[in-house]
Design an enzyme around this catalytic site. Structure first.
Site, mmCIF file in Angstrom:
data_model
loop_
_atom_site.group_PDB
_atom_site.id
_atom_site.type_symbol
_atom_site.label_atom_id
_atom_site.label_comp_id
_atom_site.label_asym_id
_atom_site.label_seq_id
_atom_site.Cartn_x
_atom_site.Cartn_y
_atom_site.Cartn_z
ATOM 1 N N HIS A 24 69.022 89.964 -22.416
ATOM 2 C CA HIS A 24 69.229 90.647 -23.690
ATOM 3 C C HIS A 24 68.253 90.128 -24.746
ATOM 4 O O HIS A 24 68.111 88.927 -24.927
ATOM 5 C CB HIS A 24 70.672 90.443 -24.144
ATOM 6 C CG HIS A 24 71.037 91.251 -25.335
ATOM 7 N ND1 HIS A 24 71.856 90.766 -26.313
ATOM 8 C CD2 HIS A 24 70.691 92.507 -25.712
ATOM 9 C CE1 HIS A 24 72.010 91.690 -27.247
ATOM 10 N NE2 HIS A 24 71.310 92.755 -26.902
ATOM 11 N N ASP B 66 47.868 100.341 -24.903
ATOM 12 C CA ASP B 66 46.695 101.134 -24.558
ATOM 13 C C ASP B 66 45.626 100.222 -23.966
ATOM 14 O O ASP B 66 45.821 99.008 -23.848
ATOM 15 C CB ASP B 66 46.188 101.905 -25.779
ATOM 16 C CG ASP B 66 45.806 101.022 -26.962
ATOM 17 O OD1 ASP B 66 45.386 99.856 -26.756
ATOM 18 O OD2 ASP B 66 45.917 101.492 -28.104
ATOM 19 N N HIS C 12 49.823 96.584 -37.738
ATOM 20 C CA HIS C 12 49.178 96.361 -36.447
ATOM 21 C C HIS C 12 48.845 94.882 -36.254
ATOM 22 O O HIS C 12 48.961 94.353 -35.139
ATOM 23 C CB HIS C 12 47.920 97.225 -36.322
ATOM 24 C CG HIS C 12 47.316 97.215 -34.960
ATOM 25 N ND1 HIS C 12 47.992 97.615 -33.834
ATOM 26 C CD2 HIS C 12 46.082 96.847 -34.538
ATOM 27 C CE1 HIS C 12 47.206 97.487 -32.766
ATOM 28 N NE2 HIS C 12 46.033 97.022 -33.171
ATOM 29 N N TYR D 116 46.506 103.090 -31.422
ATOM 30 C CA TYR D 116 47.840 102.554 -31.676
ATOM 31 C C TYR D 116 48.887 103.019 -30.660
ATOM 32 O O TYR D 116 50.067 103.133 -30.971
ATOM 33 C CB TYR D 116 48.287 102.852 -33.111
ATOM 34 C CG TYR D 116 47.285 102.340 -34.117
ATOM 35 C CD1 TYR D 116 47.194 100.987 -34.392
ATOM 36 C CD2 TYR D 116 46.394 103.210 -34.751
ATOM 37 C CE1 TYR D 116 46.248 100.499 -35.284
ATOM 38 C CE2 TYR D 116 45.441 102.728 -35.645
ATOM 39 C CZ TYR D 116 45.378 101.375 -35.900
ATOM 40 O OH TYR D 116 44.436 100.886 -36.777
ATOM 41 N N ALA D 117 48.468 103.281 -29.436
ATOM 42 C CA ALA D 117 49.383 103.693 -28.369
ATOM 43 C C ALA D 117 49.989 102.443 -27.736
ATOM 44 O O ALA D 117 49.651 102.045 -26.632
ATOM 45 C CB ALA D 117 48.646 104.539 -27.329
ATOM 46 N N ASN D 118 50.876 101.801 -28.502
ATOM 47 C CA ASN D 118 51.473 100.534 -28.108
ATOM 48 C C ASN D 118 52.929 100.510 -28.545
ATOM 49 O O ASN D 118 53.275 101.063 -29.594
ATOM 50 C CB ASN D 118 50.759 99.358 -28.790
ATOM 51 C CG ASN D 118 49.261 99.403 -28.653
ATOM 52 O OD1 ASN D 118 48.741 99.325 -27.548
ATOM 53 N ND2 ASN D 118 48.545 99.543 -29.760
#
Length: 139
Positions: free
Chosen positions: A20, A28, A106, A128-130
């Site tokens: 948990h 990316d 970021h 920013y594909a994270n």
């Protein structure tokens, strides 16, 4: 052989070890990965596999409580942002919960990846594909 959707042994083992609030990062092709954080590199070429494909596959086996995104995705990659939010909403419905989403800069996001159990790198080449996923519990 596993019957489930997730066949990658490194990712399967990672998910099995999560407790948990443990975190994993899906990223990316360009996100810098801290040297001390384990890297699972799935990138084959630009765009393969996509960020959303990796997210969909990993979350088939991972219970997700919350997600952390870089705030820059909202303006710099709005179509992916919308698709990501939709996928997280569907995941919450399938899990019987709501996956909360929080935004940070970021720069803060990159620093936070140091706390991840691992970083899974896709072939995505859009900004920013994270996402950092925080593990939930199934009970």
């Amino acid at each position: 052989m596993k019957k489930g959707l997730l066949l990658n042994s490194d990712i399967s083992a990672l998910v099995a070890r999560l407790g948990h609030t443990d975190q994993i990062t899906l990223c990316d092709a360009g996100l810098p990965i801290p040297a001390a954080t384990p890297r699972i590199d799935l990138a084959l070429t630009q765009g393969v596999p996509t960020f959303l494909q990796v997210l969909a596959t990993v979350t088939q086996e991972m219970q997700v409580e919350s997600a952390l995104l870089a705030e820059e995705i909202v303006k710099q990659n709005p179509s992916l942002h919308e698709a990501l939010l939709a996928q997280l909403a569907q995941l919450g419905q399938a899990q019987g919960n709501t996956v909360s989403v929080r935004y940070i800069s970021h720069a803060e996001f990159k620093a936070q990846t140091e706390h991840s159990r691992a970083v899974i790198r896709s072939g995505e080449c859009s900004p920013y594909a994270n996402v950092i996923l925080c593990a939930g519990v199934t009970f």
